[in-house]
Design an enzyme around this catalytic site. Structure first.
Site, PDB file in Angstrom:
ATOM      1  CG  ASP A  17      -1.734   0.682   0.908  1.00 13.94           C
ATOM      2  OD1 ASP A  17      -2.833   1.326  -0.119  1.00 13.94           O
ATOM      3  OD2 ASP A  17      -2.947   1.549   2.221  1.00 13.94           O
ATOM      4  N   GLY A  18       0.504   2.416  -0.421  1.00 11.43           N
ATOM      5  CA  GLY A  18       0.720   3.302  -0.558  1.00 11.43           C
ATOM      6  C   GLY A  18      -0.124   4.311  -0.291  1.00 11.43           C
ATOM      7  CD  GLU A  77      -0.931   2.698  -3.665  1.00 17.27           C
ATOM      8  OE1 GLU A  77      -1.100   1.302  -3.404  1.00 17.27           O
ATOM      9  OE2 GLU A  77      -1.903   2.609  -3.044  1.00 17.27           O
ATOM     10  CG  ASP A 129      -5.400  -0.357  -1.792  1.00 16.95           C
ATOM     11  OD1 ASP A 129      -4.550  -0.121  -2.284  1.00 16.95           O
ATOM     12  OD2 ASP A 129      -5.666   0.317  -0.030  1.00 16.95           O
ATOM     13  CG  HIS A 189      -9.433   2.779   3.395  1.00 18.26           C
ATOM     14  ND1 HIS A 189      -8.028   2.733   4.257  1.00 18.26           N
ATOM     15  CD2 HIS A 189      -8.714   2.973   2.243  1.00 18.26           C
ATOM     16  CE1 HIS A 189      -6.955   3.032   3.338  1.00 18.26           C
ATOM     17  NE2 HIS A 189      -7.299   4.074   2.224  1.00 18.26           N
ATOM     18  CG  ASP A 210      -3.910   2.670   4.451  1.00 24.93           C
ATOM     19  OD1 ASP A 210      -4.030   3.298   4.014  1.00 24.93           O
ATOM     20  OD2 ASP A 210      -4.733   2.857   5.900  1.00 24.93           O
TER      21      ASP A 210
END
Length: 145
Positions: A9-10, A47, A69, A124, A134
């Site tokens: 994740d970023g 990301e 994501d 999320h 995250d």
């Protein structure tokens, strides 16, 4: 070939702004966490950086399932867009320049070493490792505020 699960994740405050990335590698019941950040960046760069740093941490060619994501990363590779951009001198289908070419080039080099499958998940949404990534990425971005 070792089979590795990778979650990435970023995060970015601003976009551009301070950002962070995070990656969790899982192999044979063991987890390795990787994270970092930059003072002025974008969410898409973070990301990409998460995937790149995860792949760079592998010491030998592996079969890697990357779960992210980021539609930007997953679709660009899975749908072949990044290869078309490179073929066209880093121009997209709309003739505009592709962004983040430095990171795409680095990722493409790593994809030649490893067998990588990209899987998109909704962010999320309660996925354990996505939520962990995250939190790590946001914490990294906070260091640069």
């Amino acid at each position: 070939m070792k089979k590795i699960e990778m979650y990435t994740d970023g995060a970015c405050g601003g976009n551009p702004g301070p950002g962070g990335y995070a990656c969790i590698l899982i192999y044979n019941g063991h987890n390795k966490k990787i994270s970092g950040g930059e003072s002025m960046t974008t969410n898409n760069r973070m990301e990409l950086k998460a995937v790149i740093e995860g792949l760079k941490a592998l010491k030998e060619p592996c079969a890697v399932k990357v779960t992210s994501d980021s539609k930007y990363v997953v679709d660009a590779v899975s749908k072949g867009w990044v290869y078309a951009w490179r073929e066209k001198g880093w121009k997209k289908a709309d003739k505009k320049p592709a962004l983040n070419v430095d990171l795409w080039e680095e990722l493409l080099r790593l994809l030649e070493i490893h067998e990588v499958e990209f899987v998109w998940i909704k962010g999320h949404d309660g996925h354990k490792y996505n939520e962990m990534c995250d939190k790590m990425a946001v914490a990294e971005s906070e260091k640069y505020k």
